[in-house]
Design a protein around this motif. Structure first.
Motif, short mmCIF file in Angstrom:
data_model
loop_
_atom_site.label_atom_id
_atom_site.label_comp_id
_atom_site.label_asym_id
_atom_site.label_seq_id
_atom_site.Cartn_x
_atom_site.Cartn_y
_atom_site.Cartn_z
N ASN A 91 78.66 73.34 50.61
CA ASN A 91 77.22 73.29 50.89
C ASN A 91 76.83 74.38 51.88
O ASN A 91 76.93 74.19 53.09
CB ASN A 91 76.84 71.95 51.52
CG ASN A 91 77.09 70.79 50.57
OD1 ASN A 91 77.66 70.96 49.49
ND2 ASN A 91 76.68 69.61 50.99
N ILE A 92 76.40 75.51 51.37
CA ILE A 92 75.85 76.54 52.27
C ILE A 92 74.54 75.97 52.82
O ILE A 92 73.76 75.39 52.06
CB ILE A 92 75.59 77.86 51.50
CG1 ILE A 92 76.91 78.43 50.96
CG2 ILE A 92 74.89 78.89 52.38
CD1 ILE A 92 76.77 79.67 50.10
N CYS B 7 69.19 79.97 54.45
CA CYS B 7 70.42 80.28 53.71
C CYS B 7 70.85 81.74 53.91
O CYS B 7 71.70 82.23 53.17
CB CYS B 7 70.21 80.02 52.23
SG CYS B 7 68.99 81.17 51.54
N CYS C 107 79.78 73.25 56.27
CA CYS C 107 79.54 73.46 54.83
C CYS C 107 80.35 72.49 53.99
O CYS C 107 80.48 72.68 52.78
CB CYS C 107 79.84 74.91 54.47
SG CYS C 107 78.81 76.08 55.35
#
Ligand SMILES: Cc1cc2nc3c(=O)[nH]c(=O)nc-3n(C[C@H](O)[C@H](O)[C@H](O)COP(=O)(O)OP(=O)(O)OC[C@H]3O[C@@H](n4cnc5c(N)ncnc54)[C@H](O)[C@@H]3O)c2cc1C
Ligand code: FES
Length: 336
Positions: free
Chosen positions: A34-35, A47, A99
């Motif tokens: 998970n950026i 992001c 992340c």
């Protein structure tokens, strides 16, 4: 399908596959990473990451507030918009934990362990699991010391080929890993690797390179040079490899073979001990010529024991030259 190396703030690297039509953030999510994202629309900038290498499409939909023209020119990208057009390396300004990922762990066996000299050991590890191990040349892994709970960091000295990787290891008298490798270790012994890790890796070659190695600090450079031998370089590359004693000088035949494969690569090796029989004596710094520093239009990579890295960094600063990029790795002792 392109390979994207995601380098997290804590030194962990994970590789993902990305198709030409999915964004890097979507590709990462599909593979469990998970950026950090918010709008997913190119509006908030949450992001934003830095693309270190590769070709990509920035996307058309984002706004200047999220990514300015200047940032885009520097290499910043919005991963919710970015689509890869080649293999890429992307630096994520968050830890692997944030992340929701972590370093990978692999089990494999020793395929060869060989003492190259009193001071240096060559270790190769092989296993089916390692054929999935991807890393950037210059990076390292943590190797578990069999029979203990401890790990030691070692830079890959080769690329991964058919599930086999190699290391160049200093024999530290009385050291935990050193004692295992010189005493008990034999082909077939099981070992655990965790990684890859580290921000000392070969970037895209945009100008001449000066590579400076101290002792087994040669390891990341042989891996980098293998990669360069495969891909070529239009820029000159020079390596200066310094050791303390004649018996520390290893892998010269390998360097010669690499020089035969890489047309604009040259190297020299020097020994600090004044009693040395080697033709080139002294420290690495004594063999850096002004042309190697190219008035600062050079990327310098430096690796070795901490005092050597500090001395060489100090020397380069003293020359009044600021290299375009300066990357270094210190082989710090775990027990220190
Ligand atoms: C990112 C990173 C990458 C590394 N890559 C490599 C590599 O590719 N090749 C390599 O040889 N090493 C590398 N090192 C160093 C390596 O991780 C170990 O520290 C080293 O091999 C000693 O491990 P050991 O278990 O044999 O000795 P330990 O049991 O850790 O140490 C025994 C004693 O020796 C001292 N000692 C440890 N290392 C040294 C040294 N170099 N000089 C003098 N005294 C020392 C310790 O302080 C301790 O007192 C790297 C270190 C880091 C942080
Ligand atoms: S998540 Fe908002 S710009 Fe990408």
């Amino acid at each position: 399908m392109h390979k994207i190396a995601l380098n997290f703030e804590d030194g962990v690297t994970r590789f993902i596959d990305a198709t030409a039509d999915e964004t890097v953030a979507d590709a990462a999510y599909r593979q469990g990473i998970n950026i950090p994202l918010d709008c997913r629309d190119g509006a908030c900038g949450t992001c934003k990451c830095f693309a270190e290498a590769g070709r990509y499409d920035l996307g058309q939909e984002y706004i200047e507030d999220a990514l300015s023209e200047e940032e885009a020119a520097q290499g910043y990208v919005l991963t919710c918009q970015m689509r890869a057009e080649s293999d890429c390396v992307v630096r994520i300004p968050a830890s692997s934990q944030v992340c929701k990922t972590e370093q990978s762990s692999y089990q494999a066996s020793i395929s060869a362990v060989r003492q190259l000299s009193d001071s240096t050991i060559a270790l190769s590890i092989k296993g089916d699991a390692l054929s999935r191990l991807a890393f950037l040349p210059g990076q390292y892994v943590n190797l578990g010391v069999p029979g203990s709970e401890q790990t030691r960091a070692y830079s890959f000295s080769s690329l991964q080929k058919d599930g086999e990787v190699s290391f160049l290891i200093r024999n530290v008298p009385g050291g935990l890993m050193s004692s295992f490798l010189t005493g008990l270790a034999k082909a077939g012994d099981s070992m655990t690797l965790a990684g890859p890790l580290g921000s000392f890796y070969l970037r895209e070659i945009r100008r001449p390179l000066l590579l400076l190695a101290g002792g087994t600090g040669l390891a990341p450079f042989t891996a980098m040079l293998e990669k360069i031998a495969e891909e070529g370089s239009e820029h000159p590359l020079h390596l200066i490899y310094g050791v303390t004693n004649d018996f520390d000088l290893v892998e010269l035949d390998r360097l010669q073979a690499l020089a035969a494969r890489i047309p604009n690569f040259s190297y020299s090796a020097c020994v600090a001990n004044p009693e040395s029989q080697h033709p080139l004596k002294g420290y690495v710094t004594q063999h850096i010529e002004p042309r190697h520093l190219n008035d600062g239009d050079v990327d310098v990579y430096l690796c070795g024991p901490p005092p050597m890295v500090e001395a060489v960094s100090h020397y380069i600063r003293e020359q009044g030259i600021t290299p375009a990029n300066f990357y270094y790795e210190k082989f710090a002792a775990a027990a220190a």
